[in-house]
Design a protein around this motif. Sequence first.
Motif, short mmCIF file in Angstrom:
data_model
loop_
_atom_site.label_atom_id
_atom_site.label_comp_id
_atom_site.label_asym_id
_atom_site.label_seq_id
_atom_site.Cartn_x
_atom_site.Cartn_y
_atom_site.Cartn_z
N TYR A 94 0.74 -1.12 -0.07
CA TYR A 94 0.03 0.02 -0.01
C TYR A 94 0.77 1.20 -0.02
N ASN A 95 2.31 1.29 0.07
CA ASN A 95 2.88 2.25 0.24
C ASN A 95 2.95 3.22 -1.10
N GLY A 96 2.60 4.51 -0.72
CA GLY A 96 2.09 5.52 -1.65
C GLY A 96 3.20 5.92 -2.54
N VAL A 97 4.58 5.45 -2.47
CA VAL A 97 5.66 5.85 -3.44
C VAL A 97 6.17 4.59 -4.12
N TYR A 98 6.40 3.55 -3.46
CA TYR A 98 7.09 2.44 -4.04
C TYR A 98 6.12 1.05 -3.91
N GLN A 103 1.90 1.38 -8.19
CA GLN A 103 2.72 1.13 -9.41
C GLN A 103 1.41 0.79 -10.66
N ILE A 104 0.28 0.19 -9.96
CA ILE A 104 -0.60 -0.16 -10.72
C ILE A 104 -1.63 0.79 -11.06
N LEU A 105 -1.92 1.66 -9.80
CA LEU A 105 -3.12 2.66 -10.02
C LEU A 105 -2.53 4.09 -10.28
N ALA A 106 -1.40 4.12 -9.89
CA ALA A 106 -0.63 5.77 -10.31
C ALA A 106 -0.86 6.14 -11.96
N PRO A 107 -0.38 5.08 -12.93
CA PRO A 107 -0.60 5.54 -14.21
C PRO A 107 -2.25 5.92 -14.68
N LEU A 115 -3.37 4.59 -0.44
CA LEU A 115 -4.84 4.08 0.09
C LEU A 115 -4.81 4.17 1.57
N LEU A 116 -3.69 4.61 2.07
CA LEU A 116 -3.65 4.77 3.91
C LEU A 116 -3.87 6.14 4.06
N GLY A 117 -4.02 6.97 2.93
CA GLY A 117 -4.00 8.48 3.47
C GLY A 117 -5.55 9.05 3.91
N THR A 118 -6.89 8.18 3.47
CA THR A 118 -7.91 9.03 3.62
C THR A 118 -8.63 7.89 4.40
N PRO A 119 -9.65 8.45 5.44
CA PRO A 119 -10.43 7.35 6.30
C PRO A 119 -10.95 6.14 5.83
#
Length: 262
Positions: A94-98, A103-107, A115-119
């Motif tokens: 789930y890491n937002g950088v690596y 890697q799948i959703l960023a493009p 995914l851990l950034g919002t409630p």
Amino acid sequence: MSLSNVNVTANGFQLSGFTGSNFSLVVGSPRWQHDLWFTVVYTVGTVAVEMVLGTAIALVLERLKVGRGWLMALLLLPWAMITVVSAELWSYLYNGVYGLVDQILAPIAGHDVNLLGTPVDATVAMGVADVWKTTPFVAIIVLAGLVMLPGDVVEAARIDGANAWTIFWRVRLPLLRPTLAIAVMFRILQAFGLFDLPFVLTQGGPGTSTESLAMLGWRVMFQDLKFGPGAAVATTTAAIVLVGCLLFLKVFRAQVGQEETV
């Protein structure tokens, strides 16, 4: 401790008096109410998904004649993994950088995805990790129940012209209710004590949005050193689980009694 005034000294704890102020302080706290709501919603949601997926997997395994043992062994690997270890695995995913998810959703999204950034996203991400780990447990229990079902009842329904869907809903599923009840009971007891997964993945965040009752009790008792209110949180959690399980068993027994009467 929950019914006493607890003082921490150099020589240990000192319990003085008999009071219910710890419970009134805890129950009246908006944070306790939020964590109770989150724990209940999380428990109901994850257990419901696990029961559906576990039953579907058990039905597939029941029909397999070759390789069932190997598949069951592979299926049990997530369940056998220590929760802290599996939580660390999912934190990397789930890491937002690596992370792999990023890697799948960023493009698609055009930016890094955390995914851990919002409630809401954090709750769903935790639920996915929990379902991945504990669905095999449900599947094995349901599979054991399927194997023990009387074959003559199913065969009689098939001779009467019932199709596979009707046999499952009208014959097999009612006979599976005791097994499903056991699985639900175990999962409710485990899910309501949610601690290690959010502790590793979100630390109860963002803010306190994914903080469970178990995490609240730990923080109040061991971080804030308020042992009386912390013990009250633990006691209320245990009481809620006990009442919920007793009500569930009462409803289950009433349904079984009605079916036997019919």
